[in-house]
Enzyme design. Structure first.
Site, mmCIF file in Angstrom:
data_model
loop_
_atom_site.group_PDB
_atom_site.id
_atom_site.type_symbol
_atom_site.label_atom_id
_atom_site.label_comp_id
_atom_site.label_asym_id
_atom_site.label_seq_id
_atom_site.Cartn_x
_atom_site.Cartn_y
_atom_site.Cartn_z
ATOM 1 N N SER A 106 11.346 19.679 19.696
ATOM 2 C CA SER A 106 9.940 19.470 19.360
ATOM 3 C C SER A 106 9.215 20.483 19.677
ATOM 4 C CB SER A 106 8.877 18.352 19.527
ATOM 5 O OG SER A 106 9.875 16.680 19.430
ATOM 6 N N HIS A 127 13.907 20.605 12.492
ATOM 7 C CA HIS A 127 12.879 19.287 12.954
ATOM 8 C C HIS A 127 12.260 18.593 12.560
ATOM 9 C CE1 HIS A 127 9.312 18.231 15.429
ATOM 10 N NE2 HIS A 127 10.498 17.745 16.457
ATOM 11 N N GLU A 139 10.601 20.373 9.747
ATOM 12 C CA GLU A 139 10.462 21.890 10.187
ATOM 13 C C GLU A 139 11.663 22.691 9.746
ATOM 14 O OE1 GLU A 139 6.069 21.514 12.134
ATOM 15 O OE2 GLU A 139 8.004 21.127 12.826
ATOM 16 N N ASN A 177 3.409 19.454 15.577
ATOM 17 C CA ASN A 177 2.877 19.439 17.081
ATOM 18 C C ASN A 177 1.746 20.039 17.673
ATOM 19 O OD1 ASN A 177 4.921 16.740 18.158
ATOM 20 N ND2 ASN A 177 6.210 18.004 18.285
HETATM 21 N N1 CAA Z 1 13.211 2.916 10.666
HETATM 22 C C1 CAA Z 1 13.359 2.396 9.420
HETATM 23 N N2 CAA Z 1 12.446 2.037 8.947
HETATM 24 C C2 CAA Z 1 11.552 2.167 9.546
HETATM 25 C C3 CAA Z 1 11.004 1.985 11.033
HETATM 26 C C4 CAA Z 1 12.044 2.453 11.040
HETATM 27 N N3 CAA Z 1 12.047 2.652 12.534
HETATM 28 N N4 CAA Z 1 9.579 2.225 11.240
HETATM 29 C C5 CAA Z 1 9.247 1.602 9.981
HETATM 30 N N5 CAA Z 1 9.968 1.480 9.339
HETATM 31 C C6 CAA Z 1 9.318 0.729 7.565
HETATM 32 C C7 CAA Z 1 10.094 -0.064 7.286
HETATM 33 O O1 CAA Z 1 11.467 -0.788 6.791
HETATM 34 C C8 CAA Z 1 8.579 0.099 6.339
HETATM 35 O O2 CAA Z 1 9.684 -0.491 5.117
HETATM 36 P P1 CAA Z 1 9.115 -1.142 3.835
HETATM 37 O O3 CAA Z 1 8.102 -0.962 3.509
HETATM 38 O O4 CAA Z 1 10.037 0.515 2.583
HETATM 39 O O5 CAA Z 1 9.338 -1.827 3.561
HETATM 40 C C9 CAA Z 1 8.067 0.396 6.094
HETATM 41 O O6 CAA Z 1 8.407 1.463 6.892
HETATM 42 C C10 CAA Z 1 6.546 0.614 7.326
HETATM 43 O O7 CAA Z 1 6.960 -0.252 8.571
HETATM 44 P P2 CAA Z 1 6.210 -1.940 8.477
HETATM 45 O O8 CAA Z 1 5.594 -2.465 7.441
HETATM 46 O O9 CAA Z 1 7.225 -2.225 9.690
HETATM 47 O O10 CAA Z 1 5.503 -0.728 9.704
HETATM 48 P P3 CAA Z 1 4.262 0.177 9.345
HETATM 49 O O11 CAA Z 1 3.351 -0.605 7.573
HETATM 50 O O12 CAA Z 1 3.098 -0.330 10.800
HETATM 51 O O13 CAA Z 1 4.600 1.497 9.604
HETATM 52 C C11 CAA Z 1 5.180 3.761 10.948
HETATM 53 C C12 CAA Z 1 5.046 2.046 10.221
HETATM 54 C C13 CAA Z 1 5.871 3.544 9.566
HETATM 55 C C14 CAA Z 1 6.308 3.819 11.763
HETATM 56 C C15 CAA Z 1 4.287 3.677 10.333
HETATM 57 O O14 CAA Z 1 3.328 3.210 11.227
HETATM 58 C C16 CAA Z 1 3.359 5.502 10.346
HETATM 59 O O15 CAA Z 1 4.651 6.537 9.428
HETATM 60 N N6 CAA Z 1 3.563 6.093 11.618
HETATM 61 C C17 CAA Z 1 3.189 7.333 12.156
HETATM 62 C C18 CAA Z 1 5.079 8.027 12.746
HETATM 63 C C19 CAA Z 1 4.196 9.664 12.856
HETATM 64 O O16 CAA Z 1 3.186 9.760 12.494
HETATM 65 N N7 CAA Z 1 5.476 9.786 13.042
HETATM 66 C C20 CAA Z 1 5.669 11.262 13.624
HETATM 67 C C21 CAA Z 1 5.882 11.615 15.114
HETATM 68 S S1 CAA Z 1 5.601 13.261 15.991
HETATM 69 C C22 CAA Z 1 7.540 13.419 15.872
HETATM 70 O O17 CAA Z 1 8.135 12.596 15.336
HETATM 71 C C23 CAA Z 1 7.674 14.783 16.083
HETATM 72 C C24 CAA Z 1 7.868 15.134 17.532
HETATM 73 O O18 CAA Z 1 8.601 16.519 18.089
HETATM 74 C C25 CAA Z 1 6.930 13.958 18.455
#
Ligand code: CAA
Length: 270
Positions: A106, A127, A139, A177
């Protein structure tokens, strides 16, 4: 991240070999993969035959030597430069010279990882974002030494997985990030200073800016140890106070309060 990437590759018809660091994962990794594929079948998005094919496409082992015939290896070990350097050094000896060595780091320098490899032209950052199944972005981070053909092949790989690649420079944090972590740290400082509660900060950003999750929930989701490690790497490169991990974050990590994966972070996940 490794599990998510392996599942995505298998669903897209690739032959996947997963090298896990802990022997216990030999059993838990296929179980976790099967559970995730079953959820897709239950939602009607995957046929039982598709699930079986994806499961059969992934083999799991603990030996990096098993990766000898791979065309592309995506390293997804812990965000610790010494550990990543050791993995890259081993992979370089094991994998054919024309294979791509990619890192999902990251915030660590891809150039430094390439420094332990005989042909640094084959190294770049790839990434992914968490959850891998949901977020489209990847990325791509070439260094000053990455071969043009390696960039092209990595872009083809990512596009074939249905993801949207953006190519960015090898600077700590890349794009996402570099923008996201200062925001998460600012939210943590608000809680640390008693300015606002975690609940209120999250509610404000979810309702006021339509973010899918507020910054403290997101920090818990990423893992507080990972957020701290990325902040350390950003701070080491920029020396800017906005990248310094707040003491509250450091103490939580030292206490084993790591967010969702430990059951407790800024919120509780009992
Ligand atoms: N794996 C697979 N699918 C997932 C999942 C997982 N871990 N978590 C959620 N989903 C899917 C669900 O199955 C659902 O799919 P459908 O709508 O097609 O049925 C969809 O995503 C929405 O999930 P939920 O209804 O359970 O929950 P939600 O609407 O609250 O969404 C979330 C959950 C997708 C995590 C959403 O909150 C989100 O996008 N959050 C932001 C995440 C983010 O910003 N990530 C980047 C982090 S930074 C990074 O990763 C890089 C780094 O280097 C740190």
């Amino acid at each position: 991240m490794g599990a998510g990437i392996a599942e995505l590759c298998a669903l897209n018809g690739l032959d996947v070999r997963l090298a896990v660091s802990r022997p216990a994962s030999l059993e838990s990794a296929p179980r976790r993969l099967a559970a995730s594929l079953d959820r897709r079948v239950a939602k009607g998005r995957l046929t039982p035959e598709g699930r079986d094919a994806a499961l059969a496409a992934v083999s799991v082992g603990t030996d990096l030597g098993d990766l000898a015939d791979r065309e592309l290896v995506v390293e997804a070990v812990v965000e610790d430069e010494a550990v990543k350097l050791a993995v890259f050094s081993t992979l370089d000896k094991v994998v054919e010279p024309d294979a791509i060595l990619a890192s999902t780091t990251s915030a660590l320098s891809i150039t430094r990882l390439a420094g332990v490899v005989q042909h640094p032209g084959r190294v770049l950052g790839v990434h992914f974002f968490n959850p891998v199944a949901v977020l489209d972005l990847v990325e791509l981070i070439p260094t000053l030494l990455t071969d043009e053909s390696v960039c092209r092949r990595a872009e083809e790989f990512v596009t074939a997985l249905g993801k949207k690649p953006v190519t960015v420079g090898d600077r700590s944090g890349f794009v996402v990030n570099a923008l996201l972590i200062p925001y998460l740290l600012a939210a943590i400082r608000m809680v640390e200073s008693g300015y606002s509660s975690a609940e209120s900060v999250d509610q404000a950003m979810e309702s006021g800016c339509a973010h899918p999750m507020g910054p403290l929930k997101l920090a818990d989701f990423i893992g507080l140890d990972v957020v701290a490690a990325i902040a350390e790497a950003l701070h080491a490169e920029s020396r800017q106070p906005l990248h310094a991990p707040p003491p509250l974050l450091s103490r939580m990590v030292e206490a084993g309060i790591l967010g969702r994966k430990s059951g407790r972070g800024f919120h509780s996940y009992a």
